[in-house]
Design a protein around this motif. Structure first.
Motif, mmCIF file in Angstrom:
data_model
loop_
_atom_site.group_PDB
_atom_site.id
_atom_site.type_symbol
_atom_site.label_atom_id
_atom_site.label_comp_id
_atom_site.label_asym_id
_atom_site.label_seq_id
_atom_site.Cartn_x
_atom_site.Cartn_y
_atom_site.Cartn_z
ATOM 1 N N VAL A 34 0.969 -1.184 -0.060
ATOM 2 C CA VAL A 34 -0.007 -0.149 0.071
ATOM 3 C C VAL A 34 1.043 1.193 -0.031
ATOM 4 C CG1 VAL A 34 -1.849 1.351 1.270
ATOM 5 C CG2 VAL A 34 -1.714 -1.166 1.345
ATOM 6 N N ASP A 35 0.655 2.128 -0.944
ATOM 7 C CA ASP A 35 1.236 3.541 -0.989
ATOM 8 C C ASP A 35 0.678 4.605 0.082
ATOM 9 O OD1 ASP A 35 3.064 3.008 -2.973
ATOM 10 O OD2 ASP A 35 1.417 3.110 -4.516
ATOM 11 N N GLY A 36 1.514 5.144 0.763
ATOM 12 C CA GLY A 36 1.056 6.175 1.685
ATOM 13 C C GLY A 36 1.915 7.477 1.735
ATOM 14 N N CYS A 37 1.439 8.457 2.735
ATOM 15 C CA CYS A 37 2.369 9.358 3.065
ATOM 16 C C CYS A 37 2.098 9.633 4.567
ATOM 17 C CB CYS A 37 2.490 10.560 2.143
ATOM 18 S SG CYS A 37 0.912 11.647 2.227
ATOM 19 N N SER A 38 3.024 10.272 4.952
ATOM 20 C CA SER A 38 2.885 10.723 6.658
ATOM 21 C C SER A 38 3.114 12.319 6.521
ATOM 22 C CB SER A 38 3.749 10.035 7.462
ATOM 23 O OG SER A 38 3.824 8.523 7.392
ATOM 24 N N HIS A 39 2.254 13.188 7.135
ATOM 25 C CA HIS A 39 2.353 14.397 7.684
ATOM 26 C C HIS A 39 2.951 14.432 8.987
ATOM 27 C CE1 HIS A 39 0.925 18.393 8.802
ATOM 28 N NE2 HIS A 39 1.962 18.872 8.131
ATOM 29 N N LEU A 40 4.218 14.822 9.380
ATOM 30 C CA LEU A 40 4.642 14.979 10.579
ATOM 31 C C LEU A 40 5.083 16.473 11.161
ATOM 32 C CD1 LEU A 40 7.650 12.221 10.161
ATOM 33 C CD2 LEU A 40 5.129 12.045 11.003
ATOM 34 N N LEU A 41 4.737 16.787 12.430
ATOM 35 C CA LEU A 41 4.950 17.737 12.898
ATOM 36 C C LEU A 41 5.947 17.572 13.993
ATOM 37 C CD1 LEU A 41 1.672 19.738 13.107
ATOM 38 C CD2 LEU A 41 3.288 20.250 11.524
ATOM 39 N N TRP A 42 7.229 18.411 14.310
ATOM 40 C CA TRP A 42 8.022 17.928 15.249
ATOM 41 C C TRP A 42 8.643 19.122 15.992
ATOM 42 C CZ3 TRP A 42 9.196 17.169 10.061
ATOM 43 C CH2 TRP A 42 10.317 17.757 9.625
ATOM 44 N N ARG A 43 9.192 18.969 17.223
ATOM 45 C CA ARG A 43 10.264 19.818 17.832
ATOM 46 C C ARG A 43 11.244 18.926 17.889
ATOM 47 N NH1 ARG A 43 5.696 20.085 20.685
ATOM 48 N NH2 ARG A 43 4.309 22.086 20.249
ATOM 49 N N ASP A 44 11.803 18.374 18.971
ATOM 50 C CA ASP A 44 12.844 17.372 19.087
ATOM 51 C C ASP A 44 12.360 16.066 18.811
ATOM 52 O OD1 ASP A 44 11.532 17.734 21.429
ATOM 53 O OD2 ASP A 44 12.865 16.677 22.514
ATOM 54 N N LYS A 45 11.124 15.828 19.000
ATOM 55 C CA LYS A 45 10.469 14.489 18.706
ATOM 56 C C LYS A 45 9.166 14.923 17.911
ATOM 57 C CE LYS A 45 12.234 11.997 22.687
ATOM 58 N NZ LYS A 45 11.970 11.517 23.965
ATOM 59 N N VAL A 46 8.494 13.984 17.204
ATOM 60 C CA VAL A 46 7.140 14.045 16.702
ATOM 61 C C VAL A 46 6.256 14.326 17.565
ATOM 62 C CG1 VAL A 46 5.423 12.883 14.949
ATOM 63 C CG2 VAL A 46 8.088 13.002 14.564
#
Length: 140
Positions: A96-108
């Motif tokens: 399965v193809d996919g993508c992840s949107h991430l927001l982080w500082r020192d960790k997600v």
């Protein structure tokens, strides 16, 4: 390309049912995780979700092929998830193809996955899979 995204992807790809304690190296304690099937809040719930996910499959692998930083602390990972589940597709490998949107500082602290839930599960169920295949043919 973001060094953070590359490091995150490399560490995430090493996760399995025996080392989920490493999630705390990737995610903040108050992480908010969402995918088309689940939404969890906090590292404890995320670890429980991943424990269930990994225990229900006989194989699970993520191959990352895109690392796109939008701005400092925000980016996207593109990936292919490959897995086997004994009750889906006669135990054959499903990709399965996919993508992840991430927001982080020192960790997600925010992780949202985008993928086709039908391609992940529903199309591989005996009765529902045939119905979805029929609908796709009719609409195509």
């Amino acid at each position: 390309m973001s060094d953070f995204l590359r490091r995150f992807a490399q560490q995430f790809a090493t996760l399995d049912k025996d080392n989920l304690q490493h999630l705390n190296q990737l995610y903040s304690h108050d992480v908010h995780f969402t995918d088309p099937l689940h939404e969890v809040q906090g590292l404890v719930q995320l670890r429980s979700y991943f424990t269930e996910l990994y225990s229900n499959v006989s194989e699970l692998r993520f191959d990352f092929h895109g690392f796109d930083q939008i701005r400092e602390g925000e980016g996207y990972l593109r990936w292919v998830m490959s897995y086997r589940h004994p009750r889906l597709a006669n135990g054959q490998l499903i990709r399965v193809d996919g993508c992840s949107h991430l927001l982080w500082r020192d960790k997600v602290y925010r992780h949202r996955d985008y993928f086709d839930a039908g391609a992940l599960i529903y199309e591989h169920l005996p009765v529902l899979g045939r119905a979805i295949a029929w609908l796709k043919r009719r609409m195509g």
